[in-house]
Motif scaffolding. Structure first.
Motif, PDB file in Angstrom:
ATOM      1  N   LEU A  24      11.620  40.229  -2.777  1.00 23.87           N
ATOM      2  CA  LEU A  24      10.449  39.370  -2.898  1.00 23.87           C
ATOM      3  C   LEU A  24      10.168  38.656  -1.575  1.00 23.87           C
ATOM      4  N   ALA A  25      11.213  38.166  -0.924  1.00 20.02           N
ATOM      5  CA  ALA A  25      11.050  37.497   0.375  1.00 20.02           C
ATOM      6  C   ALA A  25      10.424  38.443   1.399  1.00 20.02           C
ATOM      7  N   ASN A  26      10.896  39.671   1.437  1.00 16.29           N
ATOM      8  CA  ASN A  26      10.343  40.660   2.370  1.00 16.29           C
ATOM      9  C   ASN A  26       8.882  40.953   2.067  1.00 16.29           C
ATOM     10  N   PHE A  27       8.541  41.064   0.787  1.00 15.88           N
ATOM     11  CA  PHE A  27       7.157  41.296   0.377  1.00 15.88           C
ATOM     12  C   PHE A  27       6.255  40.162   0.867  1.00 15.88           C
ATOM     13  N   ILE A  28       6.688  38.937   0.640  1.00 16.29           N
ATOM     14  CA  ILE A  28       5.862  37.791   1.014  1.00 16.29           C
ATOM     15  C   ILE A  28       5.778  37.646   2.532  1.00 16.29           C
ATOM     16  N   GLU A  29       6.870  37.896   3.242  1.00 16.81           N
ATOM     17  CA  GLU A  29       6.845  37.836   4.715  1.00 16.81           C
ATOM     18  C   GLU A  29       5.815  38.817   5.274  1.00 16.81           C
ATOM     19  N   LYS A  30       5.688  39.990   4.651  1.00 15.98           N
ATOM     20  CA  LYS A  30       4.755  41.013   5.127  1.00 15.98           C
ATOM     21  C   LYS A  30       3.333  40.779   4.642  1.00 15.98           C
ATOM     22  N   ASP A  31       3.177  40.076   3.515  1.00 19.53           N
ATOM     23  CA  ASP A  31       1.848  39.861   2.939  1.00 19.53           C
ATOM     24  C   ASP A  31       1.708  38.409   2.486  1.00 19.53           C
ATOM     25  N   LEU A  32       1.283  37.555   3.407  1.00 19.70           N
ATOM     26  CA  LEU A  32       1.152  36.134   3.094  1.00 19.70           C
ATOM     27  C   LEU A  32       0.010  35.857   2.117  1.00 19.70           C
ATOM     28  N   THR A  33      -0.793  36.876   1.805  1.00 17.30           N
ATOM     29  CA  THR A  33      -1.825  36.702   0.780  1.00 17.30           C
ATOM     30  C   THR A  33      -1.219  36.857  -0.616  1.00 17.30           C
ATOM     31  N   ILE A  34       0.004  37.314  -0.678  1.00 16.62           N
ATOM     32  CA  ILE A  34       0.739  37.601  -1.912  1.00 16.62           C
ATOM     33  C   ILE A  34      -0.128  38.436  -2.856  1.00 16.62           C
ATOM     34  N   GLY A  35      -0.444  39.608  -2.374  1.00 13.51           N
ATOM     35  CA  GLY A  35      -1.223  40.554  -3.173  1.00 13.51           C
ATOM     36  C   GLY A  35      -2.667  40.139  -3.381  1.00 13.51           C
ATOM     37  N   GLY A  36      -3.189  39.328  -2.472  1.00 12.10           N
ATOM     38  CA  GLY A  36      -4.579  38.905  -2.563  1.00 12.10           C
ATOM     39  C   GLY A  36      -4.806  37.613  -3.319  1.00 12.10           C
ATOM     40  N   VAL A  37      -3.737  36.996  -3.785  1.00 10.33           N
ATOM     41  CA  VAL A  37      -3.870  35.726  -4.505  1.00 10.33           C
ATOM     42  C   VAL A  37      -4.410  34.642  -3.566  1.00 10.33           C
ATOM     43  N   PHE A  38      -3.960  34.657  -2.321  1.00  7.76           N
ATOM     44  CA  PHE A  38      -4.433  33.711  -1.312  1.00  7.76           C
ATOM     45  C   PHE A  38      -5.214  34.503  -0.260  1.00  7.76           C
ATOM     46  N   PRO A  39      -6.529  34.640  -0.442  1.00 10.13           N
ATOM     47  CA  PRO A  39      -7.335  35.487   0.442  1.00 10.13           C
ATOM     48  C   PRO A  39      -7.203  35.149   1.931  1.00 10.13           C
ATOM     49  N   ASN A  40      -6.952  33.889   2.253  1.00  9.31           N
ATOM     50  CA  ASN A  40      -6.828  33.465   3.653  1.00  9.31           C
ATOM     51  C   ASN A  40      -5.384  33.176   4.045  1.00  9.31           C
ATOM     52  N   GLY A  41      -4.450  33.729   3.293  1.00  6.20           N
ATOM     53  CA  GLY A  41      -3.036  33.471   3.528  1.00  6.20           C
ATOM     54  C   GLY A  41      -2.533  33.893   4.897  1.00  6.20           C
ATOM     55  N   LYS A  42      -3.099  34.953   5.452  1.00  6.31           N
ATOM     56  CA  LYS A  42      -2.647  35.413   6.774  1.00  6.31           C
ATOM     57  C   LYS A  42      -2.850  34.349   7.841  1.00  6.31           C
ATOM     58  N   SER A  43      -3.874  33.508   7.652  1.00  2.00           N
ATOM     59  CA  SER A  43      -4.134  32.440   8.621  1.00  2.00           C
ATOM     60  C   SER A  43      -3.422  31.142   8.244  1.00  2.00           C
ATOM     61  N   GLY A  44      -2.628  31.181   7.181  1.00  5.90           N
ATOM     62  CA  GLY A  44      -1.893  29.997   6.755  1.00  5.90           C
ATOM     63  C   GLY A  44      -2.674  29.078   5.835  1.00  5.90           C
ATOM     64  N   ASP A  45      -3.818  29.544   5.354  1.00  6.02           N
ATOM     65  CA  ASP A  45      -4.656  28.757   4.449  1.00  6.02           C
ATOM     66  C   ASP A  45      -4.388  29.206   3.015  1.00  6.02           C
TER      67      ASP A  45
END
Length: 98
Positions: A24-45
């Protein structure tokens, strides 16, 4: 953040383990949007999550996922920790029983 007694029980009763938390940690590290739940997650939003997408994907297994998220934070950096914190907060709100 610590596991509650109930979360520890869920963790052990469902054969969850550190390996699952690492995945799970590896998944989240690679996809900060967590499967699109946080659309702006890559930018830390992590504001304005897709609550419907979250509820559809995660609420049915929230009791299992939440303890894994807490343990996963041991293996993640600051950006992923922020995503996990937002994810947990969302789950605690969106997945409350009616």
């Amino acid at each position: 953040m610590k596991l509650s007694a109930k979360e520890k029980e869920t963790f052990t009763e469902n054969s969850l383990n550190v390996s699952n938390a690492i995945h799970l940690a590896n998944f989240i590290e690679k996809d900060l949007t967590i499967g699109g739940v946080f659309p702006n997650g890559k930018s830390g939003d992590f504001k304005n999550p897709d609550t419907k997408k979250f509820a559809t994907k995660w609420c049915s297994i929230w009791a299992i996922i939440k303890p894994l998220c807490i343990v996963a934070k041991v293996f993640t950096g600051d950006k992923a920790d922020a995503a996990i914190d937002a994810f947990i907060a969302l789950g605690d709100t969106a997945c409350k029983p009616e």
